[in-house]
Design a protein around this motif. Structure first.
Motif, PDB file in Angstrom:
ATOM      1  N   LYS A 132      57.676   3.378  46.504  1.00  0.00           N
ATOM      2  CA  LYS A 132      58.142   2.244  46.045  1.00  0.00           C
ATOM      3  C   LYS A 132      58.854   1.182  46.856  1.00  0.00           C
ATOM      4  O   LYS A 132      59.264   1.595  47.826  1.00  0.00           O
ATOM      5  CB  LYS A 132      58.981   2.497  44.869  1.00  0.00           C
ATOM      6  N   THR A 167      59.528   7.510  42.419  1.00  0.00           N
ATOM      7  CA  THR A 167      60.230   7.795  41.154  1.00  0.00           C
ATOM      8  C   THR A 167      59.296   8.088  40.152  1.00  0.00           C
ATOM      9  O   THR A 167      59.364   7.655  38.936  1.00  0.00           O
ATOM     10  CB  THR A 167      60.976   6.280  40.633  1.00  0.00           C
ATOM     11  N   ARG A 192      50.813  14.685  32.997  1.00  0.00           N
ATOM     12  CA  ARG A 192      50.551  14.216  34.598  1.00  0.00           C
ATOM     13  C   ARG A 192      50.132  15.460  35.463  1.00  0.00           C
ATOM     14  O   ARG A 192      49.271  15.541  36.133  1.00  0.00           O
ATOM     15  CB  ARG A 192      51.778  13.616  35.087  1.00  0.00           C
ATOM     16  N   TYR A 219      57.521  -4.488  38.064  1.00  0.00           N
ATOM     17  CA  TYR A 219      59.044  -4.740  37.388  1.00  0.00           C
ATOM     18  C   TYR A 219      59.566  -6.184  37.644  1.00  0.00           C
ATOM     19  O   TYR A 219      60.164  -6.784  36.735  1.00  0.00           O
ATOM     20  CB  TYR A 219      59.608  -3.740  38.174  1.00  0.00           C
ATOM     21  N   ASP A 250      63.767   3.508  34.000  1.00  0.00           N
ATOM     22  CA  ASP A 250      64.561   4.520  34.170  1.00  0.00           C
ATOM     23  C   ASP A 250      65.688   3.523  34.811  1.00  0.00           C
ATOM     24  O   ASP A 250      65.737   2.524  35.517  1.00  0.00           O
ATOM     25  CB  ASP A 250      64.165   5.328  35.622  1.00  0.00           C
TER      26      ASP A 250
HETATM   27  N1  GLU Z   1      59.477   7.233  36.454  1.00  0.00           N
HETATM   28  C1  GLU Z   1      59.022   6.543  35.268  1.00  0.00           C
HETATM   29  C2  GLU Z   1      57.541   7.011  35.308  1.00  0.00           C
HETATM   30  O1  GLU Z   1      57.230   7.899  36.539  1.00  0.00           O
HETATM   31  C3  GLU Z   1      58.910   5.262  35.402  1.00  0.00           C
HETATM   32  C4  GLU Z   1      57.968   4.437  35.941  1.00  0.00           C
HETATM   33  C5  GLU Z   1      57.974   4.462  37.369  1.00  0.00           C
HETATM   34  O2  GLU Z   1      58.267   5.375  38.104  1.00  0.00           O
HETATM   35  O3  GLU Z   1      57.784   3.451  37.951  1.00  0.00           O
HETATM   36  O4  GLU Z   1      56.633   6.798  34.422  1.00  0.00           O
END
Ligand code: GLU
Length: 272
Positions: free
Chosen positions: A55, A118, A125, A192, A210
């Motif tokens: 990220k 994240t 998945r 975001y 989250d």
């Molecule tokens: N952790 C969550 C997911 O994997 C939120 C989205 C993200 O990680 O950006 O869907």
């Protein structure tokens, strides 16, 4: 009869030679320290750099400093640990910014070796990607404007909630909203910053994802409500066929867990 036997012996020899050839080619190359970590890790060694998706808009996890352009965070440090394991050098990494929407495709098409972003481990998945064991637990939270007076999901009937595409958020919030008889309207965004802009402009009533991600967007006019609506276990993902790489990455995390290095990293980033 005799000729038949000879043919059978010849066939047996041929099979064993082919078998040997197959064996030696599947063992793959060897690493700098002479120990092969598997075919996918060998390919990374040959290339000399680990390509990772992280990220770039989640402070403390993966964040690109707009001034320096440098990407840093807890998950970047995890990538460094894997690079150290495979390449003997934590700096041999090439980082690509990913979103919830782009990260799986970049693994599938081979552009990235792994994703530490994240990324919640889910049964669904796991059908198309490998995940390591969890290295961090978070929970879905809700951000609202302080002036809104909203206090939780129960107040969001017929209200608009901004969520990211391909994130776990919508399905999990929906699950919690249904028994409350609450029917929010979900608006899906690519990123975001776009959801935060929509919240600021009043185009959505709430921004949900989250808690760790929301904290990066908190400012004077907004607040993160206290309830958590799920348990998000983060894992490092690799492409499904690369089971050898998945093992190397999981082993790296397991070693970091048992040595205390993982906890030290969480402390370093203020995540404990
Ligand atoms: N952790 C969550 C997911 O994997 C939120 C989205 C993200 O990680 O950006 O869907």
């Amino acid at each position: 009869m005799r000729r038949g036997m000879m043919a059978a012996v010849a066939a047996a020899i041929l099979v064993s030679v082919l078998g040997l050839t197959a064996c030696s080619s599947s063992s793959g190359g060897s690493s700098g320290n002479g120990k092969s970590l598997g075919q996918s890790a060998d390919a990374i060694q040959k290339r000399g750099v680990l390509k990772a998706g992280v990220k770039i808009d989640v402070p403390k996890f993966g964040y690109k400093d707009p001034g320096t352009g440098k990407i840093d965070g807890f998950e970047v440090d995890l990538v460094r640990a894997v690079a150290k394991k495979i390449l003997g050098d934590p700096n041999k990494i090439e980082l690509t910014g990913v979103t919830a929407k782009t990260r799986a495709a970049l693994l599938d098409n081979g552009e990235l070796d792994l994703v530490a972003a994240t990324f919640t481990i889910t049964e669904d998945r796991k059908k198309s990607l490998n995940f390591t064991d969890s290295y961090f637990t978070d929970g879905i939270a809700i951000m609202v404007k302080k002036s809104s007076g909203l206090t939780g999901l129960k107040d969001l009937d017929k209200k608009k909630i901004g969520v990211a595409k391909s994130a776990t958020t919508k399905a999990r919030l929906q699950e919690k909203a249904d028994p409350l008889g609450v029917k929010p309207e979900f608006l899906e965004f690519d990123s975001y910053p776009e959801i935060k802009a929509a919240l600021d402009a009043g185009r959505v009533d709430a921004f949900s994802v989250d808690g760790a991600i929301l904290y990066g967007y908190l400012d004077d006019s907004t607040q993160i409500l206290p309830d958590r609506y799920s348990q998000e276990e983060y894992g490092i993902a690799t492409a499904k066929p690369k089971t050898d790489l998945a093992k190397v990455v999981n082993d790296t995390l397991a070693e970091m867990k048992s040595s205390g290095e993982l906890d030290q990293l969480k402390q370093k980033w203020g995540l404990k």
